[in-house]
Scaffold this motif. Structure first.
Motif, short mmCIF file in Angstrom:
data_model
loop_
_atom_site.label_atom_id
_atom_site.label_comp_id
_atom_site.label_asym_id
_atom_site.label_seq_id
_atom_site.Cartn_x
_atom_site.Cartn_y
_atom_site.Cartn_z
N UNK A 223 30.81 9.73 2.30
CA UNK A 223 30.71 9.02 3.56
C UNK A 223 31.69 7.85 3.57
N UNK A 224 31.84 7.25 4.74
CA UNK A 224 32.70 6.08 4.88
C UNK A 224 32.10 5.20 5.98
N UNK A 225 32.08 3.89 5.78
CA UNK A 225 31.49 3.02 6.80
C UNK A 225 32.05 3.22 8.20
N UNK A 226 33.34 3.50 8.33
CA UNK A 226 33.92 3.70 9.66
C UNK A 226 33.31 4.91 10.36
N UNK A 227 33.03 5.97 9.60
CA UNK A 227 32.42 7.15 10.19
C UNK A 227 31.00 6.84 10.66
N UNK A 228 30.28 6.07 9.87
CA UNK A 228 28.92 5.69 10.24
C UNK A 228 28.92 4.85 11.51
N UNK A 229 29.78 3.85 11.55
CA UNK A 229 29.84 2.96 12.70
C UNK A 229 30.24 3.72 13.95
N UNK A 230 31.21 4.61 13.82
CA UNK A 230 31.62 5.43 14.98
C UNK A 230 30.43 6.22 15.52
#
Length: 258
Positions: A223-230
């Motif tokens: 996972x990556x924080x940017x994907x979560x936030x998106x």
């Protein structure tokens, strides 16, 4: 007012602080004793001030450090019977703390906080998550579940603060380094929530009181924080900076809910 803070969140260890008036609780402790003390002190909490530790399930990243911390400082512990049967091996022979075995469907109170446990689908003996209520505000926590249920969504509706698992991006998991059996476990009904499923859960909740949304238990490899936030900001139709991420090393700072 209630406030909450993470001392770390991820596969290397988890711990969440909840505080209301004179009551301070720790939800899970997956850290070694010295590390746990350091993380608590970084949040401005002395271990001696903890009124209790609640355990969600027996996996080491949640329960591995609970009993050394509880025993050293005489902190009471609450957990289900199923979890108890799995962690009894971790308990010291001379127990210096109170142990409370709970029913996964029965609310209870620790000083200023009302606590509602609820069962979740996860590959553990009797796993639960919790909501915390001080009469005015409500905090919900949902991690370590492979899927949602109507009961989970009923329990989490109306929260003022929400800590929600976003363990993996499904494409990253399937194309990542894990062996196939582990990929199946993580993505299965008794595994962990992916970003898209977590966003879908939000759509089924009453969010009219929500002040803080924290994404937790992110996989370092899948996972990556940017994907979560998106994903979550799109589901809520909110600004990206309204979504916060719980970090493995730093957790997140105190959030107030009123």
């Amino acid at each position: 007012m209630m406030r909450f803070s993470s001392i770390g969140s991820g596969s290397s260890g988890n711990g969440l602080l909840i505080q209301s008036r004179d009551t301070t609780l720790l939800l899970d402790c997956g850290f070694g004793l010295r590390d746990a003390i350091h993380r608590l002190q970084r949040a401005g909490i002395s271990p001696e001030s903890l009124n209790g530790i609640l355990v969600t399930h027996e996996h080491d990243d949640h329960a591995g450090g609970v009993f050394k911390l509880a025993n050293k400082f005489g902190i009471p512990v609450w957990l289900t019977h199923g979890t108890f049967t799995m962690v009894e091996r971790l308990m010291p022979k001379q127990r210096g703390f109170e142990l409370h075995v709970i029913d996964s469907h029965v609310p209870f109170t620790i000083q200023d906080l009302g606590i509602n446990p609820f069962p979740v689908p996860h590959d553990a003996r009797e796993p639960v998550q919790y909501t915390f209520d001080n009469g005015n505000t409500k905090l919900g926590v949902l991690t370590d579940t492979g899927t949602s249920t109507p009961h989970i969504e009923a329990m989490l509706s109306g929260c003022h603060g929400l800590v929600l698992e976003c363990n993996h991006d499904l494409d990253m998991l399937m194309n990542g380094p894990y062996a196939w059996p582990l990929k199946k476990r993580v993505s299965g009904r008794l595994g962990h929530l992916d970003n898209t499923t977590s966003a879908a859960i939000l759509a089924n909740l009453d969010l009219s009181h929500l002040q803080h949304l924290l994404a937790a238990h992110l996989s370092a490899k899948n996972n990556h924080p940017d994907l979560v936030i998106d994903c979550l900001s799109s589901a809520l139709n909110c600004e990206r900076d309204w979504i916060s991420i719980a970090d493995q090393e730093l957790g997140f700072d105190w959030r107030d809910i009123r």
